[in-house]
Motif scaffolding. Structure first.
Motif, mmCIF file in Angstrom:
data_model
loop_
_atom_site.group_PDB
_atom_site.id
_atom_site.type_symbol
_atom_site.label_atom_id
_atom_site.label_comp_id
_atom_site.label_asym_id
_atom_site.label_seq_id
_atom_site.Cartn_x
_atom_site.Cartn_y
_atom_site.Cartn_z
ATOM 1 N N VAL A 195 0.828 -1.205 0.000
ATOM 2 C CA VAL A 195 0.000 0.000 0.000
ATOM 3 C C VAL A 195 0.866 1.260 0.000
ATOM 4 O O VAL A 195 0.510 2.262 -0.628
ATOM 5 N N MET A 196 2.015 1.219 0.668
ATOM 6 C CA MET A 196 2.929 2.369 0.619
ATOM 7 C C MET A 196 3.391 2.625 -0.816
ATOM 8 O O MET A 196 3.462 3.772 -1.260
ATOM 9 N N ILE A 197 3.693 1.550 -1.534
ATOM 10 C CA ILE A 197 4.103 1.695 -2.931
ATOM 11 C C ILE A 197 2.956 2.282 -3.755
ATOM 12 O O ILE A 197 3.172 3.162 -4.604
ATOM 13 N N ILE A 221 -3.839 13.838 -2.700
ATOM 14 C CA ILE A 221 -4.465 13.730 -1.372
ATOM 15 C C ILE A 221 -4.598 12.258 -0.966
ATOM 16 O O ILE A 221 -4.213 11.871 0.144
ATOM 17 N N ILE A 222 -5.116 11.423 -1.857
ATOM 18 C CA ILE A 222 -5.290 10.010 -1.529
ATOM 19 C C ILE A 222 -3.932 9.330 -1.356
ATOM 20 O O ILE A 222 -3.748 8.512 -0.439
ATOM 21 N N GLY A 223 -2.965 9.681 -2.187
ATOM 22 C CA GLY A 223 -1.624 9.109 -2.052
ATOM 23 C C GLY A 223 -0.973 9.470 -0.731
ATOM 24 O O GLY A 223 -0.349 8.624 -0.082
ATOM 25 N N LEU A 224 -1.131 10.725 -0.296
ATOM 26 C CA LEU A 224 -0.576 11.123 0.996
ATOM 27 C C LEU A 224 -1.298 10.431 2.145
ATOM 28 O O LEU A 224 -0.665 9.983 3.109
ATOM 29 N N LEU A 225 -2.627 10.342 2.065
ATOM 30 C CA LEU A 225 -3.382 9.641 3.106
ATOM 31 C C LEU A 225 -2.956 8.183 3.222
ATOM 32 O O LEU A 225 -2.754 7.668 4.327
ATOM 33 N N ILE A 226 -2.818 7.534 2.093
ATOM 34 C CA ILE A 226 -2.424 6.126 2.100
ATOM 35 C C ILE A 226 -0.996 5.972 2.606
ATOM 36 O O ILE A 226 -0.686 5.033 3.343
ATOM 37 N N SER A 227 -0.102 6.878 2.226
ATOM 38 C CA SER A 227 1.286 6.780 2.667
ATOM 39 C C SER A 227 1.437 7.069 4.154
ATOM 40 O O SER A 227 2.239 6.427 4.831
ATOM 41 N N VAL A 228 0.691 8.031 4.678
ATOM 42 C CA VAL A 228 0.800 8.385 6.090
ATOM 43 C C VAL A 228 0.081 7.355 6.963
ATOM 44 O O VAL A 228 0.558 7.013 8.051
ATOM 45 N N PHE A 229 -1.057 6.858 6.498
ATOM 46 C CA PHE A 229 -1.849 5.874 7.254
ATOM 47 C C PHE A 229 -2.013 4.603 6.418
ATOM 48 O O PHE A 229 -3.057 4.404 5.792
ATOM 49 N N PRO A 230 -0.998 3.725 6.405
ATOM 50 C CA PRO A 230 -1.080 2.543 5.533
ATOM 51 C C PRO A 230 -2.231 1.597 5.882
ATOM 52 O O PRO A 230 -2.821 1.009 4.979
ATOM 53 N N LEU A 231 -2.550 1.443 7.154
ATOM 54 C CA LEU A 231 -3.676 0.575 7.501
ATOM 55 C C LEU A 231 -4.984 1.134 6.968
ATOM 56 O O LEU A 231 -5.859 0.394 6.533
ATOM 57 N N PHE A 232 -5.112 2.465 6.997
ATOM 58 C CA PHE A 232 -6.280 3.114 6.397
ATOM 59 C C PHE A 232 -6.329 2.813 4.903
ATOM 60 O O PHE A 232 -7.388 2.534 4.346
#
Length: 185
Positions: free
Chosen positions: A102-104, A141-152
């Motif tokens: 998900v980070m990738i 925005i979605i990329g930053l959210l996913i990178s900051v909160f991987p479980l989210f």
């Protein structure tokens, strides 16, 4: 004419039943995925790990069976060995590896968003430049959210897949019954 051919009426009856059955199964799986996103994500990542192990094994076999043997296909053998260890790590620690994946995805979304914004502002002849900019901003925005909160991010992706399966199931059920209604009329 073929003797084992079905009459047209029987074919329609088979099609609607298969569509309804597929729709019910998709709806059940979609609802299960939506209700249990973390368990579904772990199972999905473990299945991906098993697929990676099988792919790595086949790469090792292809490397051994190459015309030149191991010497001529060293890179394929190294890829197979690395893939095997990556697959084992994925099966043993699915949550951690899911977060890595998900980070990738988050980084890819962020970079894709940047490219969308650059295209929107640098190419004056592109049609719908505003949509490119909007896509870029949303992807960032979605990329930053996913990178900051991987479980989210994992939960978001899994819930999205569950929702698509549920909608596909509802559409299959409706389509199956509408075909049945047309064939009996």
């Amino acid at each position: 004419m073929a003797e084992n051919a079905l009459p047209v009426e029987n074919v329609t009856m088979v099609k609607w039943g298969a569509l309804v059955l597929l729709g019910v199964v998709s709806l059940i799986f979609g609802l299960l995925i939506i209700l249990f996103p973390l368990v579904s994500a772990a199972v999905l990542v473990e299945l991906i790990g098993i697929l990676i192990i099988l792919t790595a094994f086949s790469a090792l076999v292809f490397s051994a069976l190459a015309p030149g043997g191991w010497k001529e296909s060293v890179l394929l053998a190294i890829l197979g060995i690395l893939g095997f260890f990556f697959g084992i790590a994925t099966v043993i620690h699915p949550i951690i590896m899911g977060q890595v994946i998900v980070m990738i995805v988050g980084i890819s979304l962020f970079l894709g968003g940047l490219i969308g914004i650059v295209l929107a502002f640098s190419e004056p002849h592109i049609v719908h430049r505003g949509l490119f900019a909007l896509q870029g901003v949303l992807a960032i925005i979605i990329g930053l959210l996913i990178s900051v909160f991987p479980l989210f991010g994992v939960a978001l992706v899994v819930i999205w897949v569950g929702a698509i399966l549920a909608l596909y199931g509802i559409a299959g059920i409706v389509l199956g019954y509408s075909i049945r209604a047309c064939s009996t009329a």
